[in-house]
Each structure stands twice: as structure tokens, then as C-alpha cells.
Design a protein around this motif. Structure first.
Motif, PDB file in Angstrom:
ATOM      1  N   LEU A  16       0.823  -1.204   0.000  1.00 38.16           N
ATOM      2  CA  LEU A  16       0.000   0.000   0.000  1.00 38.16           C
ATOM      3  C   LEU A  16       0.859   1.257   0.000  1.00 38.16           C
ATOM      4  O   LEU A  16       1.899   1.316   0.664  1.00 38.16           O
ATOM      5  CB  LEU A  16      -0.927   0.009   1.222  1.00 38.16           C
ATOM      6  N   GLN A  17       0.419   2.245  -0.748  1.00 39.65           N
ATOM      7  CA  GLN A  17       1.122   3.518  -0.825  1.00 39.65           C
ATOM      8  C   GLN A  17       0.863   4.337   0.427  1.00 39.65           C
ATOM      9  O   GLN A  17      -0.171   4.196   1.094  1.00 39.65           O
ATOM     10  CB  GLN A  17       0.659   4.296  -2.059  1.00 39.65           C
ATOM     11  N   ALA A  26       4.889   2.164  -5.631  1.00 33.05           N
ATOM     12  CA  ALA A  26       4.345   0.971  -4.979  1.00 33.05           C
ATOM     13  C   ALA A  26       4.133  -0.157  -5.984  1.00 33.05           C
ATOM     14  O   ALA A  26       4.419  -1.325  -5.693  1.00 33.05           O
ATOM     15  CB  ALA A  26       3.038   1.312  -4.264  1.00 33.05           C
ATOM     16  N   CYS A  27       3.637   0.168  -7.169  1.00 30.59           N
ATOM     17  CA  CYS A  27       3.407  -0.857  -8.195  1.00 30.59           C
ATOM     18  C   CYS A  27       4.723  -1.488  -8.641  1.00 30.59           C
ATOM     19  O   CYS A  27       4.818  -2.710  -8.779  1.00 30.59           O
ATOM     20  CB  CYS A  27       2.682  -0.247  -9.391  1.00 30.59           C
ATOM     21  N   MET A  28       5.733  -0.662  -8.863  1.00 27.04           N
ATOM     22  CA  MET A  28       7.025  -1.210  -9.279  1.00 27.04           C
ATOM     23  C   MET A  28       7.631  -2.053  -8.164  1.00 27.04           C
ATOM     24  O   MET A  28       8.266  -3.089  -8.432  1.00 27.04           O
ATOM     25  CB  MET A  28       7.972  -0.087  -9.677  1.00 27.04           C
ATOM     26  N   ALA A  29       7.446  -1.641  -6.912  1.00 20.91           N
ATOM     27  CA  ALA A  29       7.950  -2.428  -5.790  1.00 20.91           C
ATOM     28  C   ALA A  29       7.249  -3.782  -5.715  1.00 20.91           C
ATOM     29  O   ALA A  29       7.883  -4.812  -5.435  1.00 20.91           O
ATOM     30  CB  ALA A  29       7.751  -1.658  -4.490  1.00 20.91           C
ATOM     31  N   MET A  30       5.933  -3.818  -5.970  1.00 22.47           N
ATOM     32  CA  MET A  30       5.204  -5.088  -5.957  1.00 22.47           C
ATOM     33  C   MET A  30       5.757  -6.050  -7.004  1.00 22.47           C
ATOM     34  O   MET A  30       5.951  -7.246  -6.739  1.00 22.47           O
ATOM     35  CB  MET A  30       3.707  -4.841  -6.201  1.00 22.47           C
ATOM     36  N   ILE A  31       6.021  -5.534  -8.201  1.00 27.27           N
ATOM     37  CA  ILE A  31       6.550  -6.398  -9.261  1.00 27.27           C
ATOM     38  C   ILE A  31       7.980  -6.819  -8.947  1.00 27.27           C
ATOM     39  O   ILE A  31       8.371  -7.972  -9.158  1.00 27.27           O
ATOM     40  CB  ILE A  31       6.461  -5.674 -10.620  1.00 27.27           C
ATOM     41  N   VAL A  99      -2.033   0.698 -11.082  1.00 20.07           N
ATOM     42  CA  VAL A  99      -2.313  -0.536 -10.345  1.00 20.07           C
ATOM     43  C   VAL A  99      -1.552  -1.665 -11.025  1.00 20.07           C
ATOM     44  O   VAL A  99      -1.051  -1.525 -12.143  1.00 20.07           O
ATOM     45  CB  VAL A  99      -3.825  -0.861 -10.322  1.00 20.07           C
ATOM     46  N   VAL A 100      -1.487  -2.817 -10.346  1.00 18.44           N
ATOM     47  CA  VAL A 100      -0.820  -3.998 -10.894  1.00 18.44           C
ATOM     48  C   VAL A 100      -1.877  -5.026 -11.286  1.00 18.44           C
ATOM     49  O   VAL A 100      -2.704  -5.420 -10.454  1.00 18.44           O
ATOM     50  CB  VAL A 100       0.153  -4.611  -9.875  1.00 18.44           C
ATOM     51  N   LEU A 101      -1.865  -5.440 -12.550  1.00 17.34           N
ATOM     52  CA  LEU A 101      -2.731  -6.528 -13.002  1.00 17.34           C
ATOM     53  C   LEU A 101      -2.007  -7.840 -12.715  1.00 17.34           C
ATOM     54  O   LEU A 101      -0.958  -8.124 -13.296  1.00 17.34           O
ATOM     55  CB  LEU A 101      -3.040  -6.385 -14.498  1.00 17.34           C
ATOM     56  N   VAL A 116      -5.970   0.755  -2.173  1.00 19.36           N
ATOM     57  CA  VAL A 116      -6.978   0.048  -1.370  1.00 19.36           C
ATOM     58  C   VAL A 116      -6.681  -1.431  -1.165  1.00 19.36           C
ATOM     59  O   VAL A 116      -7.289  -2.074  -0.312  1.00 19.36           O
ATOM     60  CB  VAL A 116      -8.380   0.201  -2.009  1.00 19.36           C
ATOM     61  N   GLY A 117      -5.794  -2.022  -1.965  1.00 22.68           N
ATOM     62  CA  GLY A 117      -5.470  -3.431  -1.800  1.00 22.68           C
ATOM     63  C   GLY A 117      -5.902  -4.274  -2.979  1.00 22.68           C
ATOM     64  O   GLY A 117      -6.178  -3.778  -4.078  1.00 22.68           O
ATOM     65  N   ARG A 118      -6.019  -5.591  -2.750  1.00 24.22           N
ATOM     66  CA  ARG A 118      -6.354  -6.544  -3.819  1.00 24.22           C
ATOM     67  C   ARG A 118      -7.836  -6.439  -4.162  1.00 24.22           C
ATOM     68  O   ARG A 118      -8.690  -6.402  -3.274  1.00 24.22           O
ATOM     69  CB  ARG A 118      -6.014  -7.961  -3.367  1.00 24.22           C
ATOM     70  N   ARG A 119      -8.117  -6.418  -5.475  1.00 24.60           N
ATOM     71  CA  ARG A 119      -9.505  -6.311  -5.928  1.00 24.60           C
ATOM     72  C   ARG A 119      -9.702  -7.203  -7.151  1.00 24.60           C
ATOM     73  O   ARG A 119      -8.762  -7.490  -7.892  1.00 24.60           O
ATOM     74  CB  ARG A 119      -9.850  -4.860  -6.292  1.00 24.60           C
ATOM     75  N   SER A 120     -10.957  -7.619  -7.357  1.00 25.65           N
ATOM     76  CA  SER A 120     -11.312  -8.447  -8.506  1.00 25.65           C
ATOM     77  C   SER A 120     -12.482  -7.796  -9.228  1.00 25.65           C
ATOM     78  O   SER A 120     -13.473  -7.392  -8.593  1.00 25.65           O
ATOM     79  CB  SER A 120     -11.683  -9.860  -8.045  1.00 25.65           C
TER      80      SER A 120
END
Length: 711
Positions: A16-17, A26-31, A99-101, A116-120
């Protein structure tokens, strides 16, 4: 496409940012974490400071390189196209967010939103938020790790490719299974001949027929599945490794390309295809065949020890013959590759200078020159292929003699009741499978020596040290005060003849100073400008930016402040907009139009068949030479640089157009250095230097003041 066994898809964990502008970080860190890094937001802030406007797609693209990733920006109009992406990927979301897909499964789109976190999402809801821009990210081949003091290793090169390890075990497992299925067929046929026929047992025949059909179906499916895995992994390896080699090549110093023809670089890239084919297909199949062939030998020993020894003796002679031809084949292949480089280089030269060839009516003469190179390549390639054919003939003759001898021994054994007809048939079926596998194995082992020639050609590119590491962090920096060269000397040739000696020059960028460097052709003006642009290194001397050495300021950071037009510059084969923006997708079209307007080309470019979308090239007739030079000037202007460098920017312009262009350039902010033959430029600068006999000396300006002050 989902493949069996196990998946090598990275697992994404939500991060989370802390602030609104940090979604890109944050997205680049997740990947990065999904691919094995262990970073958090404080670390990401230290790598790339965030400004009020957040991160652009171009900055995310650059940040990917810090973690050893290759990135690709895509505009996606149809959501179905997302299924072909390498996931996880970064999406532009709601026009202002990243966001990260993570994955697409069962019609659901799973994303990790740093806010906000993981979403579908369902497809309909997903399309409401998705802005249509994607940054695809995947690990690049780490070229720095695969090169040692002993040179480039084929195995290190292969295993460095992302996803190869998983594909290797999948293909190896399938190849062994296929080989074992192939070994079962002779045994079933032996049972049919030795038990079904003598006993007329139709029930057993039915069982054997069903089993044989099942084996063949499974073998066919296994071959299909293996070929699909090989196709996918080989394509991925080719794309990934070729991109890494080209990316590494584009970061090499200018002197590397000045010492080689472009054709040399292109033919070296062709070696990637050879390495890819061997790694993804030949090598893995050979390893599988080696294991299965061992089982074949054991089964043949079960049927007949003497006949098996005859088979192994035949194999030993065949391998000996291949080894005899090995060294000559490798040498001929290396010579053919060198000849191919020369042929491609000559042809590219001709295509690049087709106007000169036609104007002087020397097409036939040039064709003859190129054909001589092609003939030399064909002769070398013929020798290489002829040696391979000769090897195959010699091996085939040995195998034929061995087959006759083994068949004689086998029939004699049947006549002496030492083995049955079914056993003889099974033995020869196993022998055929064994020879097929071993032939493939030995062929690939011999081919390995040829592949090493291709690896050596790639070594020249990969082992050359780049200007800046692919993982280097590029931080936004602006030239605040000045740029200075001190005691710079430039030398060329074997004797290191100095073209420029102890040149010193300082330009006040903060005061928007304009400087001219004049001199005769060959005096070293262009070479000096390349040193100032940081793309060439001086023999001696230093370059300072804001009082600190260029290396400390950063070459990439310094070049981000530049807008340069060199004498030999030309247009890319691309649209007008792409040429001016240098393929920057985020450059507003209004800025492109404004740059063209400054150089007096806005109306002329809009009048082209497709306006700004018209595709132009350096050698087509849509634009005049003078128009092409002004498009190059617009390219420099559109970057909004702190320092502009112009080499003969007014060449091929009439006096009126030259005057208009210089007046427009001098109104722009930023320092400017003009390298020129035209004395008229002196009326627009604050200071001037003359370069003569390698010495840079101040030049007294005309009595009239500078015509225009910078805005």
C-alpha cells in the motif's frame, strides 16, 4: 496458454502507498518483490524521489531498469489483448493512478491497487476504470553475470534467460516420457509375433492393439505438447535475449560503433537465433535421448549381447568419423560468418547511398562489388555445408555396414534357435530407435562446436563495457550554472594524432549564453562538440558540469538537459510527430507543433499527405534537405533543454531562412553552442572561438552587437 507441471508465474503481494503520488513506486515495488527482490517504499523513495506531479510512464519505464527489468509501454484498445500480456503488469487506472494486473482468470481481472489493496473486477467493471495504457515488465538477461574473464559461456548464457529453467524440466520430462513410450512399441510387437500368431489368440491381439494405439496417441500428444513448450520458450528466449543484447549494444560508447559497420552488429544479432534454436530444442532433446538410449542399450543386451556389442562398435566408429571432421567444420563455419558480415555491410552501404549510385550510373559496378562478397560467403558456406554432408555420408556408410553385419548375426541366431523372430524384430526396432536418438545426440554435440562460433560473435558485443549500467538510477537534475571543458585533447588514428589540443571553454547556461565555434572542415569542431555532448571521450582533459566532474553529475542526467543536432544526423523512418518527439509517447502534440512552428515548418508539415502522421525518412523525397535539418532543430527544441548544441544547423538553408531560424533559436531559453562555417552566425552569439591547427582560440566578434537577446 497454461502449461502442465508447474507455473513460473511470479506471485504478487500487495504493497500500500503512503501518499497519493506514490502509486507508481508501490506498483514497481510489488513487481520487483514478485521477481525476488525485497524492497519497501522507503527504499523506493531513495531510488526515485517523487515530485508533486507523481510519476510519468516514461519514469516508470526508466525505474524498471534499476531492478533489471525490460519494460514495454502499450496502448490497449481491446481488453481481450490483455490476455497475451506477460503478467504481472502495471496498468494506468482511472486516468490518474497506477495498479498492478496480477492475473485474468474465469472472466475476472485481479488487480493489486496500492491505494486500497487486492480487488477483482468483472470485464464490464474493469473497462470502466482501465485507461488503456499498460507497462509490461519482465526480467532481462543479466549480461553482466554471464561474462567472465574466460569469456562468454554458452551454458551461463542459456540459463540466464528467464523462464528457461522451468521450460527445461518440462521438455526434459516430456522427452523422456516420449522416449519410453517409443521403447514400449517393439516389446508389444514382439509379443504379437511370438505369442499371438502361434496361438491365434485374438483376445490378446485386441489387448495389444488397444495398448499400441494408446501408446501412439500418448506419444503424439506428448510430441505436440513438447513442441508447444519449445515454441513458447524459444520465442520468449529470442525476444528476451535479443532485447537484452540490443539494449546493451545501444548503451555502448560511440567509439564502439564508429569502429564497426552496422552490418557487423546485425549479423552478430543473427547468432542469437542459432543459440536459441540449440538451447530450446537440440540441447534438451539430446539430454533426454541420452537417458532413453541407455535404457535401449539395456534392452538390447537382454535380447543379444553379441549383437549389442556390434551396434556399440558401429556407433564408436561413427562418432570417430564425426570427430575427424569436427575441427574443419568449425573453422569453415567461422569463416562463413565473417564473410556474411562483409556481404551484409556492403549491401547496407549501397542501400544507404542508393541516390549516389544512381546519380553516377554505377549500379552495375556496385552490384559486382556486392556479388564478390556474396560469392565469397557462398564459397565459405558451401565448404561448411559440404563437410557436414561428407560427415553424414561417412557415418551412413558405417551404419549400413553395421546393419548388414548385425542382421546377418541376428538371422543366424534365429536359425540356431538362440532367439525368436519376435525378439529379432524387437531388437532391430530398438536398434533403430537407439541409432536415431544417438545420431541426434552426436549431431547436436558436434553442432555445439558451431554454436560456440556464434557465442564468440556475441561475446564482442556483450563483453564491451557500456557507458552506464542498465540498472543505474537516473535522477532528475538540471544544469544550474555552467558547463566547462578544461585542457581537452582529442586524438585519432594509430599514431594518436591530436586533432584538438588543450582546448578550454565555458558556457554560462544560467545566463543563456550563446557561443559559436568556427573553423575549416576537418579542424575538429564536430569532435569537440561530441565531447561537450558527452558521447565521445577526450584523450586528455576534463569536463565539468556546475563545477563537478561529469561522472559525478551523471552522464544520463546531463544528456537529459541537452538538445543536440549533429552534422551527420538524419531522420528516422517514422512519422513527423515521432521524429520530433523522439518516440516519447507522453510529449503533447501541442509541444511538437510549437517546435515545428519555431523553425518555420508547422504549415509545411500540416500540408503533407497525412499531416503530422506522415511517415518520412532520411532518403525519401517528401522533405527537402533544408526541411530535414529544420525538423532536426525542432527535435532539439521540443525537449525544452537547458543547453542546445548545433552542428552546421544552417547548412542547406538560404540566407532568409537561415536568418529566420537563427532569430527563432536565439529567442529560446537555454545556452547554445553553434558549430558552423557560416560567419553570419557570429552576429547572434555572445562569444566565438576559432579552431585552427588543433588550437581553440577566442575570436573577436563583429563590432555590431548581438542581434537578439534571449527571451
Amino acid at each position: 496458454m497454461s502449461l502442465p507441471f508447474f507455473s513460473d508465474k511470479p506471485r504478487v503481494r500487495t504493497l500500500l502507498q503512503a501518499e497519493q503520488q506514490e502509486c507508481g513506486l508501490a506498483c514497481m515495488a510489488m513487481i520487483a518483490n514478485a521477481y525476488g527482490h525485497n524492497v519497501d517504499l522507503p527504499y523506493m523513495r531513495s531510488v526515485h524521489p517523487i515530485f508533486m506531479g507523481g510519476m510519468s510512464l516514461a519514469e516508470l519505464y526508466g525505474l524498471a531498469g534499476v531492478f533489471g527489468f525490460d519494460a514495454r509501454g502499450l496502448a490497449v484498445e481491446n481488453t481481450d489483448d490483455l490476455a497475451g500480456l506477460k503478467l504481472p503488469a502495471i496498468l494506468h487506472w482511472e486516468g490518474r493512478h497506477y495498479v498492478v494486473l496480477d492475473r485474468i482468470s474465469g472472466g475476472r481481472y485481479v488487480i493489486h491497487d496500492p491505494a486500497v489493496g487486492r480487488r477483482s473486477f468483472s470485464r464490464k467493471d474493469f473497462e470502466k476504470h482501465f485507461s488503456g495504457v499498460v507497462l509490461e515488465v519482465e526480467p532481462r538477461v543479466s549480461l553482466e553475470k554471464i561474462v567472465s574473464k574466460d569469456g562468454l559461456s554458452l551454458w551461463d548464457l542459456i540459463k540466464s534467460t528467464g523462464g528457461f529453467r522451468a521450460a527445461f524440466w518440462k521438455v526434459l520430462s516430456l522427452s523422456i516420457a516420449i522416449g519410453l513410450l517409443a521403447l514400449a512399441s517393439p516389446i508389444l510387437l514382439q509379443v504379437s509375433l511370438d505369442f499371438v500368431l502361434p496361438q491365434s489368440d485374438l483376445d490378446l491381439l485386441s489387448i495389444i492393439a488397444i495398448g499400441l494405439a494408446a501408446l501412439m496417441v500418448f506419444e503424439a500428444i506428448g510430441n505436440w505438447l513438447r513442441d508447444m513448450i519449445i515454441l513458447r520458450s524459444s520465442l520468449g528466449m529470442q525476444l528476451q535475449f535479443t532485447r537484452s543484447v540490443v539494449g546493451h549494444g545501444l548503451r555502448l560508447p560511440l567509439r564502439y560503433f564508429e569502429a564497426r559497420h552496422p552490418g557487423d552488429f546485425i549479423t552478430r544479432l543473427n547468432s542469437v537465433e542459432q543459440v536459441k534454436a540449440f538451447a530450446s530444442d537440440g540441447m534438451i532433446k539430446s539430454l533426454a535421448d541420452a537417458g532413453v538410449s541407455t535404457i535401449s542399450v539395456a534392452l538390447m543386451f537382454y535380447y543379444s549381447v553379441p549383437m549389442t556389442l556390434m551396434v556399440l562398435g558401429t556407433l564408436a566408429v561413427a562418432i570417430g568419423l564425426r570427430t575427424t571432421f569436427l575441427r574443419r567444420t568449425r573453422e569453415a563455419t567461422t569463416e562463413a560468418l565473417t564473410a556474411k558480415t562483409e556481404e551484409v555491410s556492403v549491401l547496407l552501404d549501397g542501400l544507404d547511398r542508393i541516390q549516389t549510385i544512381k546519380a553516377h550510373n554505377v549500379s552495375t559496378r556496385f552490384e559486382q562489388r556486392w556479388f564478390e562478397k556474396l560469392s565469397r560467403y557462398a564459397a565459405r558456406d558451401f565448404v561448411s555445408r559440404r563437410l557436414q554432408i561428407d560427415t553424414q555420408l561417412a557415418v551412413h556408410l558405417v551404419v549400413v555396414l553395421g546393419t548388414v553385419a548385425t542382421l546377418y548375426a541376428g538371422v543366424a541366431s534365429v536359425l540356431l534357435n538362440e532367439m525368436t523372430i519376435g525378439m529379432l524384430y524387437a531388437f532391430f526396432a530398438l536398434r533403430g530407435t537407439f541409432f536415431t536418438m544417438v545420431d541426434t545426440l552426436t549431431t547436436n554435440l558436434m553442432h555445439l562446436t558451431v554454436i560456440k562460433s556464434h557465442v564468440r560473435r556475441l561475446e564482442d558485443v556483450i563483453q564491451t563495457e557500456p557507458e552506464v549500467n542498465a540498472k543505474a538510477v537516473v535522477i532528475r537534475k538540471a544544469i544550474r550554472r555552467d558547463v566547462e571543458i578544461r585542457n581537452v585533447s582529442i586524438s585519432f588514428g594509430r599514431e594518436e594524432r591530436p586533432v584538438v589540443r588543450d582546448a578550454s571553454l565555458r558556457i554560462d547556461v544560467e545566463a543563456r549564453e550563446h557561443i559559436a565555434i568556427v573553423g575549416e572542415s576537418g579542424s575538429g569542431k564536430s569532435s569537440l562538440l561530441k565531447v561537450i555532448a558527452s558521447i565521445a571521450q577526450p584523450s586528455t582533459g576534463v569536463m565539468l558540469v556546475d563545477g563537478q566532474p561529469l561522472a559525478r553529475f551523471g552522464e544520463m542526467e546531463f544528456r537529459a538537459n541537452l538538445g543536440a543536432v549533429f552534422a551527420e544526423d538524419g531522420l528516422f523512418t517514422a512519422t513527423i510527430a515521432e521524429n520530433v518527439s523522439l518516440f516519447d509517447p507522453e510529449m503533447p502534440i501541442d509541444r511538437i507543433r510549437q517546435a515545428l512552428s519555431i523553425v518555420g515548418l508547422d504549415g509545411e508539415m500540416e500540408a503533407l499527405p497525412q499531416g503530422m502522421a506522415t511517415v518520412v525518412a532520411n532518403n525519401n523525397s517528401l522533405l527537402s534537405t533544408g526541411q530535414r535539418r529544420r525538423v532536426l532543430a525542432a527535435r532539439a527544441i521540443a525537449r525544452q533543454p537547458r543547453l542546445m548544441l548545433f552542428d552546421e544547423i544552417t547548412a542547406n538553408l538560404d540566407a532568409a531562412t537561415e536568418k529566420d531560424l537563427l532569430e527563432s533559436l536565439c529567442k529560446l531559453p537555454g545556452g547554445k553552442i553553434f558549430v558552423t562555417h557560416s560567419e553570419r552566425v557570429l552576429a547572434y552569439v555572445d562569444r566565438a572561438y576559432r579552431l585552427k591547427d588543433g588550437v581553440l582560440t577566442p575570436l573577436e566578434l563583429p563590432a555590431t552587437p548581438k542581434l537578439l537577446e534571449p527571451a
